[in-house]
Design an enzyme around this catalytic site. Structure first.
Site: not given
Length: 188
Positions: A113-114
């Site tokens: 994800c991030h």
């Protein structure tokens, strides 16, 4: 080979407040089930706060503070996402050095994800094929990465995925890479 692929392996999970909870708990459970010892490493001691997107999640006990450990203590690293978590990690010199050292030691790293935001700061994505949450595409491309929109990407021991929907593939590939061990071509 042992029944458990990760027997005698120790894996670090690096987070601080604001990590996407399921991106910690699902890989944590899968990696433990595969036989590894797991440590929750953070930039602070005590507890860290998980989130479910924008809603508050649970708190988790920190096992080790990043300034007190080294990449040499571990066989691999997991970087969960969440927006606030990697944003705070990437401005912490000890966290960035810890991440970079896994690459210097040719050890597998899995980021979802991030999570790859911290990889950018560590200077380890140039020339690598990666994926992430779509909003990181420009950041990763500007850092020299070849960004692709795929469920799970592995480039010489660096495993990346886009979001919680990709967790089954992410966990499977991370376990495979942690079991394999060092990657000679994985350099900074």
């Amino acid at each position: 080979m042992s029944k458990n692929k990760l027997d005698n392996k120790t894996i670090a999970f690096l987070v601080t407040d604001g990590f996407e909870q399921v991106e910690l708990t699902k890989p944590w459970d899968a990696i433990k089930k595969a036989g590894a010892t797991v440590h929750l490493v953070s930039i602070k001691s005590g507890k860290v706060q998980g989130v479910h997107h924008e809603k508050q999640g649970d708190q988790f006990d920190v096992d080790k503070v990043v300034g007190d450990v080294s990449a040499s203590d571990y066989d691999g690293l997991v970087l969960p996402g969440g927006v606030f978590n990697p944003d705070a990690l990437r401005v912490n010199d000890e966290a960035v050095d810890f991440v970079r050292d896994f690459f210097k030691q040719h050890k597998p790293v899995a980021a979802i994800c991030h999570g790859p935001w911290t990889l950018i700061e560590a200077g380890v994505v140039d020339g690598r094929r990666v994926t992430s949450w779509p909003s990181l595409k420009t950041d990763l491309t500007n850092a020299g990465a070849n960004w692709v929109d795929e469920e799970c990407v592995c480039d010489e021991g660096l495993v990346t995925s886009r979001n919680p929907d990709d967790l089954p593939a992410f966990c499977d590939k991370a376990i495979e890479e942690f079991a394999e061990g060092k990657h000679a071509k994985q350099t900074v």
